[in-house]
Scaffold this active site. Structure first.
Site, PDB file in Angstrom:
ATOM      1  N   ASN A  10       0.880  -1.167   0.000  1.00 43.04           N
ATOM      2  CA  ASN A  10       0.000   0.000   0.000  1.00 43.04           C
ATOM      3  C   ASN A  10       0.921   1.222   0.000  1.00 43.04           C
ATOM      4  O   ASN A  10       1.463   1.595   1.033  1.00 43.04           O
ATOM      5  CB  ASN A  10      -0.874  -0.067   1.251  1.00 43.04           C
ATOM      6  CG  ASN A  10      -1.863   1.078   1.338  1.00 43.04           C
ATOM      7  OD1 ASN A  10      -1.757   2.054   0.593  1.00 43.04           O
ATOM      8  ND2 ASN A  10      -2.801   0.973   2.254  1.00 43.04           N
ATOM      9  N   LYS A  17       3.478   0.859   2.964  1.00 45.38           N
ATOM     10  CA  LYS A  17       3.146  -0.164   3.949  1.00 45.38           C
ATOM     11  C   LYS A  17       3.179  -1.512   3.250  1.00 45.38           C
ATOM     12  O   LYS A  17       2.734  -1.612   2.096  1.00 45.38           O
ATOM     13  CB  LYS A  17       1.750   0.084   4.528  1.00 45.38           C
ATOM     14  CG  LYS A  17       1.644   1.392   5.290  1.00 45.38           C
ATOM     15  CD  LYS A  17       0.232   1.606   5.815  1.00 45.38           C
ATOM     16  CE  LYS A  17       0.089   2.994   6.411  1.00 45.38           C
ATOM     17  NZ  LYS A  17      -1.266   3.476   6.491  1.00 45.38           N
ATOM     18  N   ARG A  90      -2.591  -1.897  -3.518  1.00 44.94           N
ATOM     19  CA  ARG A  90      -3.701  -0.967  -3.494  1.00 44.94           C
ATOM     20  C   ARG A  90      -3.469   0.059  -4.602  1.00 44.94           C
ATOM     21  O   ARG A  90      -2.405   0.684  -4.651  1.00 44.94           O
ATOM     22  CB  ARG A  90      -3.728  -0.264  -2.143  1.00 44.94           C
ATOM     23  CG  ARG A  90      -4.830   0.734  -2.023  1.00 44.94           C
ATOM     24  CD  ARG A  90      -4.740   1.404  -0.686  1.00 44.94           C
ATOM     25  NE  ARG A  90      -5.895   2.246  -0.473  1.00 44.94           N
ATOM     26  CZ  ARG A  90      -6.032   3.011   0.597  1.00 44.94           C
ATOM     27  NH1 ARG A  90      -5.118   3.012   1.530  1.00 44.94           N
ATOM     28  NH2 ARG A  90      -7.085   3.759   0.723  1.00 44.94           N
ATOM     29  N   HIS A 178     -11.732   4.708  -0.651  1.00 43.06           N
ATOM     30  CA  HIS A 178     -11.787   3.851   0.556  1.00 43.06           C
ATOM     31  C   HIS A 178     -12.590   2.575   0.285  1.00 43.06           C
ATOM     32  O   HIS A 178     -13.136   1.949   1.202  1.00 43.06           O
ATOM     33  CB  HIS A 178     -12.398   4.585   1.764  1.00 43.06           C
ATOM     34  CG  HIS A 178     -11.526   5.679   2.314  1.00 43.06           C
ATOM     35  ND1 HIS A 178     -12.008   6.902   2.720  1.00 43.06           N
ATOM     36  CD2 HIS A 178     -10.191   5.730   2.524  1.00 43.06           C
ATOM     37  CE1 HIS A 178     -11.013   7.651   3.152  1.00 43.06           C
ATOM     38  NE2 HIS A 178      -9.891   6.963   3.033  1.00 43.06           N
ATOM     39  N   ARG A 238      -6.781  17.685   4.382  1.00 41.22           N
ATOM     40  CA  ARG A 238      -7.566  17.990   3.177  1.00 41.22           C
ATOM     41  C   ARG A 238      -8.850  18.709   3.564  1.00 41.22           C
ATOM     42  O   ARG A 238      -9.446  18.418   4.592  1.00 41.22           O
ATOM     43  CB  ARG A 238      -7.931  16.696   2.440  1.00 41.22           C
ATOM     44  CG  ARG A 238      -6.775  16.074   1.705  1.00 41.22           C
ATOM     45  CD  ARG A 238      -7.134  14.702   1.161  1.00 41.22           C
ATOM     46  NE  ARG A 238      -6.503  13.644   1.906  1.00 41.22           N
ATOM     47  CZ  ARG A 238      -6.770  12.347   1.772  1.00 41.22           C
ATOM     48  NH1 ARG A 238      -7.674  11.942   0.899  1.00 41.22           N
ATOM     49  NH2 ARG A 238      -6.146  11.444   2.501  1.00 41.22           N
ATOM     50  N   ASP A 280      -3.455  15.530  13.470  1.00 35.77           N
ATOM     51  CA  ASP A 280      -3.695  14.267  14.178  1.00 35.77           C
ATOM     52  C   ASP A 280      -4.748  14.484  15.267  1.00 35.77           C
ATOM     53  O   ASP A 280      -4.576  15.345  16.137  1.00 35.77           O
ATOM     54  CB  ASP A 280      -2.373  13.778  14.786  1.00 35.77           C
ATOM     55  CG  ASP A 280      -2.484  12.348  15.286  1.00 35.77           C
ATOM     56  OD1 ASP A 280      -3.447  12.059  16.029  1.00 35.77           O
ATOM     57  OD2 ASP A 280      -1.610  11.542  14.953  1.00 35.77           O
ATOM     58  N   ASN A 329     -10.854   4.417  17.419  1.00 36.27           N
ATOM     59  CA  ASN A 329     -10.156   4.753  18.673  1.00 36.27           C
ATOM     60  C   ASN A 329     -10.674   5.957  19.436  1.00 36.27           C
ATOM     61  O   ASN A 329     -10.395   6.082  20.628  1.00 36.27           O
ATOM     62  CB  ASN A 329      -8.669   4.993  18.376  1.00 36.27           C
ATOM     63  CG  ASN A 329      -8.002   3.742  17.851  1.00 36.27           C
ATOM     64  OD1 ASN A 329      -8.006   2.709  18.512  1.00 36.27           O
ATOM     65  ND2 ASN A 329      -7.453   3.808  16.645  1.00 36.27           N
ATOM     66  N   GLU A 376      -7.944  -3.261   5.270  1.00 34.98           N
ATOM     67  CA  GLU A 376      -7.809  -3.156   3.807  1.00 34.98           C
ATOM     68  C   GLU A 376      -6.788  -4.161   3.279  1.00 34.98           C
ATOM     69  O   GLU A 376      -6.957  -4.728   2.199  1.00 34.98           O
ATOM     70  CB  GLU A 376      -7.382  -1.728   3.436  1.00 34.98           C
ATOM     71  CG  GLU A 376      -8.473  -0.709   3.684  1.00 34.98           C
ATOM     72  CD  GLU A 376      -7.943   0.683   3.949  1.00 34.98           C
ATOM     73  OE1 GLU A 376      -7.072   0.849   4.827  1.00 34.98           O
ATOM     74  OE2 GLU A 376      -8.405   1.625   3.285  1.00 34.98           O
TER      75      GLU A 376
HETATM   76  P1  ADP Z   1      -4.695   6.502   7.241  1.00 34.19           P
HETATM   77  O1  ADP Z   1      -4.749   5.027   6.939  1.00 34.19           O
HETATM   78  O2  ADP Z   1      -5.609   7.338   6.408  1.00 34.19           O
HETATM   79  O3  ADP Z   1      -3.335   7.089   7.430  1.00 34.19           O
HETATM   80  P2  ADP Z   1      -5.739   5.745   9.837  1.00 34.19           P
HETATM   81  O4  ADP Z   1      -7.025   5.061   9.587  1.00 34.19           O
HETATM   82  O5  ADP Z   1      -4.586   4.938  10.302  1.00 34.19           O
HETATM   83  O6  ADP Z   1      -5.373   6.707   8.647  1.00 34.19           O
HETATM   84  O7  ADP Z   1      -6.025   6.885  10.937  1.00 34.19           O
HETATM   85  C1  ADP Z   1      -4.990   7.712  11.368  1.00 34.19           C
HETATM   86  C2  ADP Z   1      -5.584   8.764  12.287  1.00 34.19           C
HETATM   87  O8  ADP Z   1      -6.297   8.128  13.357  1.00 34.19           O
HETATM   88  C3  ADP Z   1      -4.509   9.587  12.963  1.00 34.19           C
HETATM   89  O9  ADP Z   1      -4.294  10.760  12.236  1.00 34.19           O
HETATM   90  C4  ADP Z   1      -5.117   9.920  14.298  1.00 34.19           C
HETATM   91  O10 ADP Z   1      -5.653  11.217  14.216  1.00 34.19           O
HETATM   92  C5  ADP Z   1      -6.268   8.981  14.485  1.00 34.19           C
HETATM   93  N1  ADP Z   1      -6.116   8.170  15.701  1.00 34.19           N
HETATM   94  C6  ADP Z   1      -5.406   7.064  15.897  1.00 34.19           C
HETATM   95  N2  ADP Z   1      -5.489   6.640  17.167  1.00 34.19           N
HETATM   96  C7  ADP Z   1      -6.297   7.520  17.811  1.00 34.19           C
HETATM   97  C8  ADP Z   1      -6.788   7.653  19.140  1.00 34.19           C
HETATM   98  N3  ADP Z   1      -6.474   6.779  20.098  1.00 34.19           N
HETATM   99  N4  ADP Z   1      -7.582   8.699  19.423  1.00 34.19           N
HETATM  100  C9  ADP Z   1      -7.908   9.593  18.472  1.00 34.19           C
HETATM  101  N5  ADP Z   1      -7.484   9.529  17.206  1.00 34.19           N
HETATM  102  C10 ADP Z   1      -6.694   8.505  16.872  1.00 34.19           C
END
Ligand code: ADP
Length: 389
Positions: A10, A17, A90, A178, A238, A280, A329, A376
Site C-alpha cells: 500500500n 506499507k 492498493r 476507501h 484535506r 492528528d 479509537n 484493507e
Molecule cells: P490513514 O490510513 O488514512 O493514514 P488511519 O485510519 O490509520 O489513517 O487513521 C490515522 C488517524 O487516526 C490519525 O491521524 C489519528 O488522528 C487517528 N487516531 C489514531 N489513534 C487515535 C486515538 N487513540 N484517538 C484519536 N485519534 C486517533
C-alpha cells in the site's frame, strides 16, 4: 499451513506499507515512512512483536518504488527460502472501466497511468512500485486492487455532477474511494452486525483520510468522496467539500496557481489548517487551544450532516458503523457524532462506546451503532489469491 504467501503493498506519496499473508493470517507488517525526507522503516510480526527493521541508510529511498526495491533483500532474509506467490497492490483509481481486482500486465499499467491526472497525489505512487517490481521480477504475478471498485454499484443519478453531459463521458464524475475498507466492512457485517447487514447502513471510515459510504445490503449506493479523494468530509490536511468558486477566487483574485491551490487544499487545510495545531486527532483531543476544539466541532458537524445526507440517499437508516483510526479509537468523536445524529434514532450506550463496542447503541436504539475495525490489507490479500485462482 500450506497456503501460498501473498505480499500486500500500500504505497502513498511518502510512505509504503507492506504485509505478508498466508491465507487470512498476517505474518508480517511493515512500513517505511518519511520517503524522500528521512526514510525510516519498522516491522512487526502479525502478532504485533517488533522485528529488527530493514536498514535503509546505505541508499535512502527517495520514492515508494525505491523503498520497495530497498526492502527486498531484508524481505528475502525474512522469507528464508520461501517464495511469494504474488504481490497485491492498493491502486487508488481504476477509472470507469476497472472495478474488479486484476492481474497486472504492461497494458493494464499503461491504462492505469492515464488516471494519474484524476488522482495526482496517489496514483503515480501506487503504480511506480508495481512497475519497479515488474522490471526486476517479471515472473512474479502482481494484482491491482482498486479503491474505486466497490463504488461502481452507485446509481448513475448519484454518480454524475451537474456539468455538461459530455464531461461525465470524459470521466469527470464521482468515483468514491476507501472502497477496499468498505468492502471489508461489508464482508464482515453479516457476522459482526447481522441485524443491519441486509439493511440501510452508513459506514464512517474516519482516519487521516475520511469518508462515508451509504450501503444497502452491503452494496455501495452513495459516498462522500467524489472525483478525487479531496471531496466530502474535512480530513487531517484535506479541506473536503468546498464551493468551487473558492478555487476560482484564489486563482483569479489572489493570483494562486494550480500547484499552490493543490498544496493548500490537500496539505494545509482540514484539521491542520483549521486548528493551526495538528492534523492528528490525538493532538487535537489533547489540546486546550480553542481552535483545536473548534476544528473537532467542524469535523463532527460535517460527519453528522453527511450521515443524514447519505441516509436520505438510502431512504432511511438502520445502522451506523465507525471504522479506521479515528472511528475505531476516538470514543469522544463517536459520541459527538452519535449525539448529533440522535434525531435520526441513534441512541448511544456510553459504557459500550467507551469500551469500543462492538455495539455502541442502547438496546432500544432505532439505529444500531457499531465499531468495526477495518482491514484493507486482508482484503487485498484475499483478492490477490482469488485472482491467481
Ligand atoms: P490513514 O490510513 O488514512 O493514514 P488511519 O485510519 O490509520 O489513517 O487513521 C490515522 C488517524 O487516526 C490519525 O491521524 C489519528 O488522528 C487517528 N487516531 C489514531 N489513534 C487515535 C486515538 N487513540 N484517538 C484519536 N485519534 C486517533
Amino acid at each position: 499451513m500450506s497456503e501460498d504467501l501473498i505480499g500486500v503493498v500500500n504505497a502513498g506519496s511518502s510512505s509504503l506499507k507492506f504485509s505478508i499473508y498466508q491465507g487470512d493470517a498476517c505474518l508480517l507488517n511493515g512500513q517505511v515512512d518519511g520517503i524522500g525526507v528521512r526514510p525510516a522503516a519498522k516491522a512487526k510480526t502479525g502478532a504485533g512483536e517488533a522485528l529488527p527493521p530493514p536498514d535503509l541508510s546505505a541508499v535512502p529511498p527517495t520514492t515508494p518504488a525505491e523503498a520497495l526495491v530497498a526492502l527486498m533483500p531484508w524481505l528475502q532474509d525474512w522469507l528464508a527460502g520461501r517464495r511469494l506467490a504474488a504481490i497485491g497492490h492498493r491502486v487508488v483509481h481504476g477509472g470507469p472501466n476497472h472495478a474488479a481486482p486484476q492481474r497486472v500486465t504492461a497494458a493494464l499499467l499503461d491504462e492505469l497511468a492515464a488516471f494519474v491526472p484524476l488522482a495526482p497525489l496517489h496514483q503515480p505512487h501506487n503504480l511506480s512500485p508495481i512497475r519497479a517490481t515488474m522490471e526486476r521480477n517479471p515472473s512474479l504475478p502482481q494484482v491491482a486492487c482498486f479503491d474505486t471498485g466497490f463504488h461502481r454499484t452507485i446509481p448513475e443519478v448519484a454518480q454524475v455532477f451537474a456539468l455538461p453531459w459530455e464531461m461525465a463521458e470524459r470521466g469527470i464524475r464521482r468515483y468514491g474511494f476507501h472502497g477496499l475498507s468498505y468492502e471489508y466492512i461489508a464482508s464482515v457485517l453479516p457476522q459482526a452486525a447481522p441485524e443491519i447487514a441486509g439493511g440501510r447502513v452508513v459506514v464512517a471510515h474516519l482516519g487521516n483520510g475520511a469518508s462515508l459510504c451509504a450501503m444497502k445490503a452491503g452494496r455501495s449506493m452513495a459516498t462522500t468522496m467524489g472525483f478525487s479523494a479531496l471531496d466530502g468530509l474535512p480530513m487531517g490536511t484535506r479541506c473536503g467539500q468546498l464551493d468551487p468558486a473558492v478555487v476560482l477566487h484564489l486563482m483569479t483574485a489572489e493570483g494562486m496557481d494550480a500547484k499552490a491551490v493543490e498544496a493548500l487544499l490537500y496539505r494545509k487545510s482540514g484539521m491542520l489548517g483549521l486548528s493551526g495545531v495538528s492534523s492528528d486527532f490525538r493532538d487535537l483531543l489533547a489540546s486546550d487551544v480553542p481552535r483545536a476544539r473548534f476544528a473537532i466541532e467542524v469535523f463532527v458537524h460535517q460527519v453528522a450532516r453527511n450521515v443524514a445526507s447519505l441516509a436520505a440517499a438510502l431512504g432511511g437508516l438502520d445502522g451506523l458503523v465507525f471504522t479506521a483510526g479515528v472511528g475505531e479509537n476516538a470514543a469522544a468523536i463517536r459520541q459527538a457524532v452519535c449525539e448529533a445524529c440522535g434525531w435520526m434514532g441513534v441512541e448511544l450506550d456510553h459504557a459500550a462506546n467507551a469500551a469500543r463496542g462492538p455495539r455502541i447503541t442502547a438496546a432500544g436504539s432505532r439505529v444500531a451503532g457499531y465499531v468495526i475495525p477495518t482491514d484493507e490489507n486482508l482484503m487485498i490479500a484475499r483478492h490477490t489469491r482469488a485472482v491467481l485462482g
